[in-house]
Write an enzyme that holds these catalytic residues in place. Sequence first.
Site, PDB file in Angstrom:
ATOM      1  N   HIS A   1     -11.656  -0.196  -8.642  1.00 15.56           N
ATOM      2  CA  HIS A   1     -11.027  -1.377  -8.043  1.00 15.56           C
ATOM      3  C   HIS A   1     -12.017  -2.152  -7.178  1.00 15.56           C
ATOM      4  O   HIS A   1     -11.911  -3.372  -7.046  1.00 15.56           O
ATOM      5  CB  HIS A   1      -9.771  -0.992  -7.254  1.00 15.56           C
TER       6      HIS A   1
ATOM      7  N   ASP B   1     -12.889   1.104   8.534  1.00 17.86           N
ATOM      8  CA  ASP B   1     -13.135  -0.239   8.004  1.00 17.86           C
ATOM      9  C   ASP B   1     -11.842  -1.052   7.974  1.00 17.86           C
ATOM     10  O   ASP B   1     -10.742  -0.511   8.132  1.00 17.86           O
ATOM     11  CB  ASP B   1     -13.759  -0.172   6.606  1.00 17.86           C
ATOM     12  N   VAL B   2     -11.990  -2.352   7.769  1.00 18.33           N
ATOM     13  CA  VAL B   2     -10.824  -3.240   7.806  1.00 18.33           C
ATOM     14  C   VAL B   2      -9.905  -3.033   6.610  1.00 18.33           C
ATOM     15  O   VAL B   2      -8.729  -3.403   6.661  1.00 18.33           O
ATOM     16  CB  VAL B   2     -11.253  -4.725   7.893  1.00 18.33           C
TER      17      VAL B   2
ATOM     18  N   ASP C   1      -5.934  -2.743   7.176  1.00 23.14           N
ATOM     19  CA  ASP C   1      -4.996  -3.611   6.458  1.00 23.14           C
ATOM     20  C   ASP C   1      -3.901  -2.821   5.765  1.00 23.14           C
ATOM     21  O   ASP C   1      -2.709  -3.076   5.972  1.00 23.14           O
ATOM     22  CB  ASP C   1      -5.760  -4.456   5.438  1.00 23.14           C
ATOM     23  N   TYR C   2      -4.275  -1.831   4.934  1.00 21.17           N
ATOM     24  CA  TYR C   2      -3.225  -1.168   4.152  1.00 21.17           C
ATOM     25  C   TYR C   2      -2.366  -0.229   4.996  1.00 21.17           C
ATOM     26  O   TYR C   2      -1.188  -0.016   4.685  1.00 21.17           O
ATOM     27  CB  TYR C   2      -3.787  -0.475   2.906  1.00 21.17           C
TER      28      TYR C   2
ATOM     29  N   ARG D   1      -7.207  -2.516  19.149  1.00 20.30           N
ATOM     30  CA  ARG D   1      -7.938  -1.817  20.210  1.00 20.30           C
ATOM     31  C   ARG D   1      -9.379  -1.538  19.775  1.00 20.30           C
ATOM     32  O   ARG D   1     -10.324  -1.678  20.565  1.00 20.30           O
ATOM     33  CB  ARG D   1      -7.242  -0.498  20.556  1.00 20.30           C
TER      34      ARG D   1
ATOM     35  N   HIS E   1      -0.024   9.433   3.125  1.00 22.84           N
ATOM     36  CA  HIS E   1      -0.204  10.167   1.874  1.00 22.84           C
ATOM     37  C   HIS E   1       0.864  11.246   1.718  1.00 22.84           C
ATOM     38  O   HIS E   1       1.392  11.455   0.620  1.00 22.84           O
ATOM     39  CB  HIS E   1      -1.601  10.796   1.824  1.00 22.84           C
TER      40      HIS E   1
ATOM     41  N   TYR F   1       2.827   8.052  -0.332  1.00 19.73           N
ATOM     42  CA  TYR F   1       2.059   7.981  -1.573  1.00 19.73           C
ATOM     43  C   TYR F   1       2.293   9.177  -2.492  1.00 19.73           C
ATOM     44  O   TYR F   1       2.237   9.038  -3.717  1.00 19.73           O
ATOM     45  CB  TYR F   1       0.563   7.855  -1.278  1.00 19.73           C
TER      46      TYR F   1
ATOM     47  N   HIS G   1       5.085  11.245  -2.182  1.00 23.33           N
ATOM     48  CA  HIS G   1       6.500  11.627  -2.132  1.00 23.33           C
ATOM     49  C   HIS G   1       6.999  11.869  -3.558  1.00 23.33           C
ATOM     50  O   HIS G   1       6.605  11.172  -4.499  1.00 23.33           O
ATOM     51  CB  HIS G   1       7.310  10.512  -1.471  1.00 23.33           C
TER      52      HIS G   1
END
Length: 252
Positions: free
Chosen positions: A4, A65-66, A70-71, A89, A122, A126, A128
């Site tokens: 990806h 990392d960003v 984000d996620y 923060r 997770h 993710y 479950h």
Amino acid sequence: MVSHEHMSALLLDSIVDKHSIDIEPDYLKVIKEMIVASSDVSTAEGVKEKRFLYDIVANGRNGIDVDKFDYIDRDCRACGIGSNFQHWRLLEGMRVMGDEICYPAKDYLSIHKLFTTRADLHRTVYTHAKVKAVELMLVDALVEANEYLGISLHADDPEDFWKLDDTIVKSIETAPNDELKKAKEIIQRIRRRELYKFCNQYSVPKDKLDHFKNITAQDIVCSQITSKVLLKEEDVAVSNVKIDLTRGKDNP
């Protein structure tokens, strides 16, 4: 199969070309290298100046990392899960020192929450049982539809890849074609919550992890006790999951 990260770089190339975006080739090259930095560490390690820039989007050095910011925020909000991790923060306190992004010692708890929140997602989302069931059923539906729709033919081409979104499910559902009958039936089962059945799970003791081999569908089938119903390998899906703080036994 293209990762990806690399597909993101290909999509960027496609966008720049398609819309004739005026950008210096060297800048474009750097942006793409930043995107794939975590999956292609050698690229970032070969940079002589401002190496820290390659740790912003996809940090292969320590995982902060960003992309994670984000996620984690997005998925916690979407799933209605409370999160104690506050990325702002870290952003407020971060500084570049010795060509590396550093954080004040007082922010160590925020960094720890970043990784523990990821691990919790997770465990509870993710992987479950219901989520995995829907995931497996969607894959089966797409495989059934692939021969007719040629889905896999578009997976490596950025010009077509961006079209492979959730609308493909609705396309299968509403298609009148008999060729998509099996795929449609699987999706309808998902809608009716007639999901694949979750059978069992086993947590491997920590002291046995190093020598524990992944379980396969064949292992399950071969362990059956004679009964009226005998499972075949294609009837069984096994998910071997290892969840840690991204650094195995080490503290990130």
